[in-house]
Enzyme design. Structure first.
Site, short mmCIF file in Angstrom:
data_model
loop_
_atom_site.label_atom_id
_atom_site.label_comp_id
_atom_site.label_asym_id
_atom_site.label_seq_id
_atom_site.Cartn_x
_atom_site.Cartn_y
_atom_site.Cartn_z
N ARG A 130 -11.95 28.65 14.01
CA ARG A 130 -12.22 27.54 13.07
C ARG A 130 -13.72 27.24 12.97
NH1 ARG A 130 -11.72 21.53 13.16
NH2 ARG A 130 -10.84 20.83 11.17
N ILE A 174 -12.59 20.17 5.66
CA ILE A 174 -11.64 21.11 6.24
C ILE A 174 -10.58 20.21 6.88
CG2 ILE A 174 -13.04 21.29 8.36
CD1 ILE A 174 -12.03 24.11 8.78
N SER A 175 -9.31 20.49 6.64
CA SER A 175 -8.25 19.59 7.10
C SER A 175 -8.21 19.53 8.63
CB SER A 175 -6.88 20.05 6.59
OG SER A 175 -6.90 20.19 5.19
N GLN A 176 -7.66 18.43 9.12
CA GLN A 176 -7.45 18.24 10.56
C GLN A 176 -6.49 19.34 11.07
OE1 GLN A 176 -5.37 14.59 11.20
NE2 GLN A 176 -5.14 14.95 13.40
N PRO A 177 -6.78 19.97 12.21
CA PRO A 177 -5.90 21.03 12.71
C PRO A 177 -4.42 20.63 12.79
CG PRO A 177 -7.94 21.03 13.93
CD PRO A 177 -8.01 19.84 13.01
#
Ligand code: SAH
Length: 228
Positions: free
Chosen positions: A45, A71-74
């Site tokens: 990431r 970038i979206s939260q994992p």
């Protein structure tokens, strides 16, 4: 040495450990699908965000990627991927072909590709898409991308076994829904900026089953394209 290579090398020794810790946190936070956890353990990431933020790449948080996007939260990536994998079309272990709306950094697309899924991804901001393409290519992920307003999908490549929308809209466009094959699953945040529900829609013939998977926060799904 290119910026990319030095970045990869600098974090190389520690990033697998950091990633493994993130995977443990995701497991504790209720992510159960080992295929998803394995895929996320394999995707670096930190290479999907700016070098200045790379040290925060394995925190379970959304991060800025420029152009006002994130970038979206994992955990959200994991949950959406899991939601898509839970119900593949009959006879398939995994959805074979998945359309993503909102390429952003390319991270979600890479996680899907790491699962062995054929990924099609659409992004409206040209600059983000060019960066994402470069990363995905360098890391060897085979993702077909397109610069367009993804609300109406990618008709020439339909039908899809799965569709994942990574920006929040007021509704799911009927044209997009029409590109979901029989038995296919669509996952999308739907609502206003103040409150979105993660919805899962499943096509069973002419019927669509809908369920809510909880509250989420995504950047808005916007009309039109932005060119450099
Ligand atoms: N999946 C991305 C998340 C990025 S945030 C990742 O893993 O990094 C959502 C992205 O959706 C933004 O890049 C935004 O520009 C894009 N987006 C918003 N509306 C869109 C639309 N109508 N068509 C295509 N992309 C859109």
């Amino acid at each position: 040495m290119s910026q990319y290579k030095s970045q990869a090398r600098g974090l190389g020794m520690t990033s697998q450990r950091a990633r493994d810790r993130l995977i443990e946190r995701l497991r504790e936070a209720g992510i159960r699908d080992e295929r998803v956890l394995l895929a996320m353990a394999s995707v670096p990431r930190h290479l999907f965000i700016d070098e200045a933020l790379a040290s925060r790449a394995y925190e379970d948080t959304a991060l800025p990627i420029g152009n006002g996007q994130t970038i979206s939260q994992p955990w959200v990536v994991a949950r959406m991927t899991e939601a898509l994998l839970e119900a593949p079309p009959e006879g398939l272990p995994l959805p074979r072909r998945v359309l993503e709306v909102g390429t952003g950094s390319g991270y979600q697309a890479a996680v899907l590709a790491a699962l062995g899924i054929e990924v099609f991804s659409i992004e409206r901001i040209d600059e983000l898409l060019r960066q994402a393409r470069r990363r995905l290519r360098r890391l060897g992920f085979n993702v077909r991308t397109r610069h367009d307003d993804g609300r109406v999908g990618w008709d020439e490549c339909a039908p899809f076994d799965g569709i994942i929308v990574t920006a929040g809209g007021a509704l799911v466009d009927p044209q997009l829904l029409a590109q979901l094959g029989d038995g296919g699953t669509l996952v999308a945040p739907v609502g206003s900026a103040s409150g979105q529900q993660l919805l899962r829609l499943r096509r069973q013939g002419e019927q669509m089953d809908q369920e809510s998977l909880g509250t989420v926060v995504f950047v808005p799904l916007l009309a039109g394209v932005v060119s450099a």
